[in-house]
Design a protein around this motif. Structure first.
Motif, PDB file in Angstrom:
ATOM      1  N   GLU A 143     -10.877 -23.604 -31.672  1.00  0.00           N
ATOM      2  CA  GLU A 143      -9.953 -23.024 -32.650  1.00  0.00           C
ATOM      3  C   GLU A 143     -10.537 -23.185 -34.046  1.00  0.00           C
ATOM      4  O   GLU A 143     -11.248 -24.156 -34.312  1.00  0.00           O
ATOM      5  N   ARG A 158     -15.221 -12.722 -37.451  1.00  0.00           N
ATOM      6  CA  ARG A 158     -13.785 -12.421 -37.373  1.00  0.00           C
ATOM      7  C   ARG A 158     -13.268 -12.659 -35.964  1.00  0.00           C
ATOM      8  O   ARG A 158     -12.204 -13.247 -35.782  1.00  0.00           O
ATOM      9  N   ALA A 159     -14.012 -12.233 -34.953  1.00  0.00           N
ATOM     10  CA  ALA A 159     -13.592 -12.437 -33.562  1.00  0.00           C
ATOM     11  C   ALA A 159     -13.535 -13.928 -33.223  1.00  0.00           C
ATOM     12  O   ALA A 159     -12.672 -14.362 -32.449  1.00  0.00           O
ATOM     13  N   GLU A 162     -10.254 -16.256 -33.595  1.00  0.00           N
ATOM     14  CA  GLU A 162      -9.213 -16.349 -32.570  1.00  0.00           C
ATOM     15  C   GLU A 162      -9.497 -17.542 -31.674  1.00  0.00           C
ATOM     16  O   GLU A 162     -10.653 -17.768 -31.288  1.00  0.00           O
ATOM     17  N   PRO A 163      -8.466 -18.315 -31.317  1.00  0.00           N
ATOM     18  CA  PRO A 163      -8.694 -19.403 -30.350  1.00  0.00           C
ATOM     19  C   PRO A 163      -9.277 -18.828 -29.060  1.00  0.00           C
ATOM     20  O   PRO A 163      -8.869 -17.765 -28.608  1.00  0.00           O
ATOM     21  N   ARG A 164     -10.265 -19.526 -28.511  1.00  0.00           N
ATOM     22  CA  ARG A 164     -10.943 -19.025 -27.308  1.00  0.00           C
ATOM     23  C   ARG A 164     -11.613 -20.154 -26.568  1.00  0.00           C
ATOM     24  O   ARG A 164     -11.984 -21.159 -27.158  1.00  0.00           O
ATOM     25  N   THR A 172     -16.225  -7.903 -29.562  1.00  0.00           N
ATOM     26  CA  THR A 172     -16.162  -7.600 -30.994  1.00  0.00           C
ATOM     27  C   THR A 172     -15.935  -6.123 -31.182  1.00  0.00           C
ATOM     28  O   THR A 172     -16.177  -5.313 -30.280  1.00  0.00           O
TER      29      THR A 172
END
Length: 175
Positions: A143, A158-159, A162-164, A172
């Protein structure tokens, strides 16, 4: 005296490892692969790395079995780079380097790494303090922290806001 290209006279595992991953951009390419970046253009955009350098690093990392090159499109032919078990094994090293920088230089936390199952922030050795286990890389949730730019210019950054989960392929907008 010129700097040598290898550490042939060193009787040291660290020196031998540096022959593979010690070049300036190499660990950043591995880091990005663990973050889910797979495609050449995404590495290029996110790292700001010269094309020739990226191509050389990807060749070395695939030759050493740290990344695996996989075809994802036939026409025109396009490949992606996926971390292998050998590449995933570099996660503790990358985590330790990031923690070292933050602790020694008082840097604001850029990213949080949590146990995806329970949300607990990982300890310094990748352990979940709540569950009492070392968390496998694929179960690490990444995060953004307060030190990240909330409005980066490039689509990859930017991508990554996001939490991942780590290793999850990054999607993307067209780069």
């Amino acid at each position: 005296m010129a700097l040598g290209k290898d550490y042939a006279t060193q009787e040291c595992s660290i020196a031998r490892a540096l022959e593979i991953v010690g070049e300036r951009w190499t660990l950043l390419v591995v880091r990005d692969a663990l973050y889910g970046i797979r495609r050449y253009n995404d590495f290029l955009v996110h790292l700001g790395i010269p094309r020739a350098v990226l191509a050389a690093r990807l060749r070395t990392l695939t030759a050493e079995g740290i990344l695996e090159k996989r075809r994802y499109q036939q026409s025109p032919p396009r490949d992606e780079y996926v971390p292998t078990a050998r590449g995933i094994a570099l996660w503790p090293t990358l985590r330790a380097l990031g923690l070292w920088r933050r602790e020694q230089y008082g840097e604001t936390q850029l990213r949080y790494f949590r146990h995806a199952d329970c949300g607990t922030e990982l300890g310094p050795y990748g352990e979940c303090r709540a569950c009492g286990t070392v968390v496998p890389v694929e179960d690490v949730l990444m995060e953004p922290g307060p030190g990240l730019d909330p409005d980066p210019a490039d689509p990859v950054s930017r991508a990554l806001l996001e939490p991942r989960r780590l290793l999850e392929p990054l999607e993307t907008e067209h780069v």
